[in-house]
Design a protein around this motif. Structure first.
Motif, short mmCIF file in Angstrom:
data_model
loop_
_atom_site.label_atom_id
_atom_site.label_comp_id
_atom_site.label_asym_id
_atom_site.label_seq_id
_atom_site.Cartn_x
_atom_site.Cartn_y
_atom_site.Cartn_z
N THR A 93 18.38 1.57 9.62
CA THR A 93 16.99 2.02 9.89
C THR A 93 16.08 2.29 8.58
N GLN A 94 16.45 3.03 7.27
CA GLN A 94 15.73 2.71 7.06
C GLN A 94 14.79 1.62 5.32
N ALA A 95 16.61 -0.01 5.86
CA ALA A 95 15.80 -0.63 4.87
C ALA A 95 14.75 -1.17 5.83
N ARG A 96 14.93 -1.46 7.33
CA ARG A 96 13.47 -1.76 7.91
C ARG A 96 12.52 -1.33 7.81
N GLU A 97 12.11 0.26 7.80
CA GLU A 97 11.33 0.98 7.69
C GLU A 97 10.42 0.76 6.38
N LEU A 98 11.25 0.55 5.01
CA LEU A 98 11.29 0.26 3.70
C LEU A 98 10.49 -1.50 3.83
N SER A 99 11.46 -2.59 4.37
CA SER A 99 10.29 -3.78 4.72
C SER A 99 10.13 -4.09 5.44
N PHE A 100 9.19 -3.17 6.33
CA PHE A 100 8.03 -3.29 7.12
C PHE A 100 6.82 -2.34 6.35
N ALA A 101 6.91 -1.35 5.52
CA ALA A 101 6.04 -1.28 4.75
C ALA A 101 5.41 -1.58 3.78
N LEU A 102 6.90 -2.36 2.40
CA LEU A 102 6.51 -3.35 2.07
C LEU A 102 5.62 -4.15 1.90
N ALA A 103 6.39 -5.30 3.63
CA ALA A 103 5.60 -6.43 3.57
C ALA A 103 3.30 -5.84 4.15
N GLU B 287 3.44 5.77 6.35
CA GLU B 287 3.55 7.05 6.76
C GLU B 287 2.40 8.04 6.84
N ASN B 288 1.34 7.87 5.92
CA ASN B 288 0.29 8.72 5.85
C ASN B 288 0.93 10.27 5.28
N ALA B 289 1.30 9.49 4.42
CA ALA B 289 2.54 10.17 3.47
C ALA B 289 1.29 10.52 2.39
N TRP B 290 1.85 12.12 1.39
CA TRP B 290 1.26 12.47 0.84
C TRP B 290 2.08 12.21 -0.49
N ILE B 291 1.38 11.80 -2.13
CA ILE B 291 2.84 11.93 -3.12
C ILE B 291 2.78 12.42 -4.21
N GLU B 292 3.48 12.54 -4.98
CA GLU B 292 3.57 13.70 -5.56
C GLU B 292 4.08 13.13 -7.05
N LEU B 293 3.79 12.55 -7.61
CA LEU B 293 3.89 11.66 -8.79
C LEU B 293 4.37 12.82 -10.23
N PHE B 294 5.55 13.08 -10.59
CA PHE B 294 6.16 14.00 -11.30
C PHE B 294 7.20 13.64 -12.33
N THR B 295 6.59 14.73 -13.22
CA THR B 295 7.47 13.21 -15.21
C THR B 295 7.63 15.50 -15.76
N VAL B 296 9.14 15.11 -16.36
CA VAL B 296 9.58 16.47 -16.10
C VAL B 296 9.31 16.61 -18.42
N THR C 293 8.20 0.99 -8.67
CA THR C 293 8.27 2.33 -8.01
C THR C 293 7.26 3.20 -7.53
N VAL C 294 6.41 2.86 -8.26
CA VAL C 294 4.86 2.97 -7.62
C VAL C 294 4.47 2.49 -6.72
N ARG C 295 4.29 1.25 -6.47
CA ARG C 295 4.85 -0.08 -5.32
C ARG C 295 5.13 0.91 -3.63
N VAL C 296 6.35 0.90 -4.11
CA VAL C 296 7.27 1.26 -3.01
C VAL C 296 6.73 2.98 -2.55
N ALA C 297 6.14 3.45 -3.34
CA ALA C 297 5.85 5.42 -3.01
C ALA C 297 4.46 4.56 -1.98
N ARG C 298 3.72 3.73 -2.46
CA ARG C 298 2.34 3.79 -2.16
C ARG C 298 2.79 3.52 -0.79
N ALA C 299 3.52 1.83 -0.47
CA ALA C 299 3.69 1.09 0.29
C ALA C 299 3.90 2.22 1.74
#
Length: 265
Positions: free
Chosen positions: A23-33, A166-175, A155-161
């Protein structure tokens, strides 16, 4: 867009090692497309077709056009799943290959390559690998560690997709180190600024310059407050990963939420 208004362009190749699951592969595929306005092609490289292999068109009511195809099993056709995916990706000029690690494979990197490792290594294009832990639907927040490496843009493209899907919030994080000097803090801030540029007009995000001496531990600790992690894949050689480990591998091993690794070619 095609003349009939349906998406065209380079497809997202969703690789289903477990066609009944993944299901993760499906969700990611549809989100990116959906984010790119391109079709999805779902491939089951370990499932033998009932007859001649042929794409079966299908269209989601609120998503991109879908094609499903399968290949002869590795034993029947003399091809490994990695070879089958690589050939399919090259044939359809896939924009990205998406896959999910099966439960039979452990996190991290072992002495012998697993199926997913082989697919990622052999792919002629970018790859996105989900760790198979949990689900990627109903996400509210996504933690995106960035280090300024070659995988940052993907990485950012995937997170944005995913966030848009999913109408989610993104936290860009660096240490940066707890005793970081001005140069180290400036470098960390630039990593965040670079990632922010790749988000484009996406507005549901925040940035965090986090002070800690152990980046892996910091990410693992903060993961308790997020629904998923999207991170750049390891850039070390396989031998270096086996001998010395890598931060993305270690994060994957230490958290119990979905982890998605993006690897640019």
């Amino acid at each position: 867009m095609a003349e009939d208004g349906t998406p065209d362009g380079r497809p997202v190749l969703g690789t289903l090692l477990d066609p009944a699951g993944d299901t993760q592969a499906r969700e990611l595929s549809f989100a990116l497309a959906r984010e790119a306005g391109t079709p999805v092609r779902l491939l089951a490289p370990q499932r033998a077709p009932d007859a001649q292999t042929a794409p079966v068109p299908a269209t989601s009511a609120d998503g991109p056009p879908v094609q499903f195809t399968c290949t002869e099993s590795a034993g029947g056709a003399g091809r490994s799943p990695a070879d089958a995916v690589a050939e399919e990706a090259a044939e359809v000029d896939a924009d990205v290959v998406v896959l999910e690690r099966p439960a039979s494979e452990s996190s991290g990197v072992g002495i012998r390559r697993g199926t997913t490792d082989r697919i990622v290594a052999n792919s002629p294009t970018d790859t996105v690998l989900a760790n198979g832990t949990g689900e990627l639907d109903d996400l509210a927040s996504i933690l995106v560690p960035v280090t300024g490496g070659p995988n940052t843009e993907l990485t950012v493209r995937v997170a944005r997709a995913l966030a848009e899907h999913e109408n989610a919030w993104i936290e860009l994080f660096t240490v940066v180190p707890a005793d970081a000097d001005a140069a180290q803090r400036s470098e960390g801030a630039e990593h965040l600024a670079e990632a922010r540029r790749y988000l484009g007009d996406f507005e549901e995000f925040d940035t965090w310059l986090y002070e800690a001496d152990d980046p892996t531990a910091a990410i693992a600790e903060q993961s308790a407050y997020y629904d998923a992690i999207v991170i750049g894949a390891p850039t070390k050689s396989r031998l270096e990963r086996v001998l010395f480990g890598s931060m993305p591998d270690s994060v994957d091993e230490r958290v119990d939420i979905p982890v998605v690794m993006a690897a640019s070619k």
